[in-house]
Design a protein around this motif. Sequence first.
Motif, mmCIF file in Angstrom:
data_model
loop_
_atom_site.group_PDB
_atom_site.id
_atom_site.type_symbol
_atom_site.label_atom_id
_atom_site.label_comp_id
_atom_site.label_asym_id
_atom_site.label_seq_id
_atom_site.Cartn_x
_atom_site.Cartn_y
_atom_site.Cartn_z
ATOM 1 N N ARG A 1 -8.271 -2.401 -0.851
ATOM 2 C CA ARG A 1 -9.593 -1.900 -0.500
ATOM 3 C C ARG A 1 -10.140 -0.919 -1.543
ATOM 4 O O ARG A 1 -11.283 -0.482 -1.443
ATOM 5 N N ASP A 2 -9.313 -0.558 -2.514
ATOM 6 C CA ASP A 2 -9.662 0.485 -3.473
ATOM 7 C C ASP A 2 -9.762 -0.108 -4.869
ATOM 8 O O ASP A 2 -8.755 -0.515 -5.458
ATOM 9 N N ASP A 3 -10.970 -0.136 -5.414
ATOM 10 C CA ASP A 3 -11.168 -0.742 -6.727
ATOM 11 C C ASP A 3 -10.377 -0.017 -7.809
ATOM 12 O O ASP A 3 -9.833 -0.655 -8.718
ATOM 13 N N GLN B 1 -16.898 -5.345 9.225
ATOM 14 C CA GLN B 1 -16.939 -4.751 7.894
ATOM 15 C C GLN B 1 -15.539 -4.447 7.382
ATOM 16 O O GLN B 1 -15.206 -4.757 6.222
ATOM 17 N N ASP B 2 -14.692 -3.858 8.223
ATOM 18 C CA ASP B 2 -13.329 -3.534 7.801
ATOM 19 C C ASP B 2 -12.527 -4.803 7.496
ATOM 20 O O ASP B 2 -11.725 -4.833 6.548
ATOM 21 N N GLY C 1 -11.023 -7.552 -1.005
ATOM 22 C CA GLY C 1 -9.790 -7.317 -1.757
ATOM 23 C C GLY C 1 -9.440 -8.497 -2.649
ATOM 24 O O GLY C 1 -9.254 -8.339 -3.864
ATOM 25 N N SER D 1 -13.879 -13.303 8.429
ATOM 26 C CA SER D 1 -13.374 -12.882 7.123
ATOM 27 C C SER D 1 -12.546 -13.973 6.456
ATOM 28 O O SER D 1 -12.577 -14.130 5.230
ATOM 29 N N GLU E 1 -13.627 -6.185 4.200
ATOM 30 C CA GLU E 1 -13.208 -5.336 3.088
ATOM 31 C C GLU E 1 -11.791 -5.669 2.638
ATOM 32 O O GLU E 1 -11.505 -5.749 1.445
ATOM 33 N N THR E 2 -10.897 -5.881 3.611
ATOM 34 C CA THR E 2 -9.511 -6.206 3.264
ATOM 35 C C THR E 2 -9.319 -7.682 2.977
ATOM 36 O O THR E 2 -8.692 -8.060 1.985
ATOM 37 N N ARG F 1 0.828 -1.205 0.000
ATOM 38 C CA ARG F 1 0.000 0.000 0.000
ATOM 39 C C ARG F 1 0.862 1.255 0.000
ATOM 40 O O ARG F 1 0.534 2.235 -0.653
ATOM 41 N N ASP G 1 -3.652 -0.741 -3.098
ATOM 42 C CA ASP G 1 -4.544 -0.750 -1.938
ATOM 43 C C ASP G 1 -5.681 -1.700 -2.269
ATOM 44 O O ASP G 1 -6.520 -1.392 -3.124
#
Length: 233
Positions: free
Chosen positions: A63-65, A108-109, A117, A160, A112-113, A36, A61
């Motif tokens: 988490r970022d499309d 949720q976090d 991801g 997760s 997400e990762t 990242r 990252d």
Amino acid sequence: MTRQKVALVTGGNRGIGLEVCRQLAQQGLHVLLAARGEAQGEQAAAALHSGGGAVTAVSLDVRDDASIQTLAAHVQRAFGRLDILVNNAAVLLCEGDSALMTPPEAYQDSLETNFMGPLRLCQAFVPGMRERGYGRVVNVSSGAGQLSSMGGYAPAYSASKAALNALTRLMAHAGGPRVLVNSVDPGWVRTDMGGPRAPRSVEQGADTVVWLATLPEGGPTGGFFHDRKPLPW
């Protein structure tokens, strides 16, 4: 366009990910060390260059499309394909809380990762693998995500990783017979996440990841492994 196999390792700047990058580079692959932080990735790649092999730091990252799509476009321009995807980047949140006390934001976090991801990366790269008839995807999971033995440890993390295991099964089916998709439990490893009291070295933790990343044709797919042996889900 190079014919040298190209591998992408997320979270490659430290711990198990860094060791996976080192071992894959030693086997002659061109390794994309994804981190990242750009500076951290460059520093880690520079350290591996001294041991030989081709390692290139890339910014990512999970988490970022948009970050994933930018990287996918770069890989296509520079190499024409991705052969191996190692989904290693992960977070461990609210480790000591019970399932009742862990806030929804931590679930949720973590998802997400640790799940979204890898899902986004698979959607970006597995279709090309399937079209070309070759691919290896390794999802670095955990014994904490094993339903057959799951207890109360780190609920957000455990949930997760169980979701990541489910993704492994789904992608093994979607990728077809020549794209081998598997999960790994590396065990309790001495990393920033595992801590100094963990009994296993990063070399031990990375071994099965590298083995699955370099499987020959006809190797297993849709499985969960620890020390190169299958585990029940």
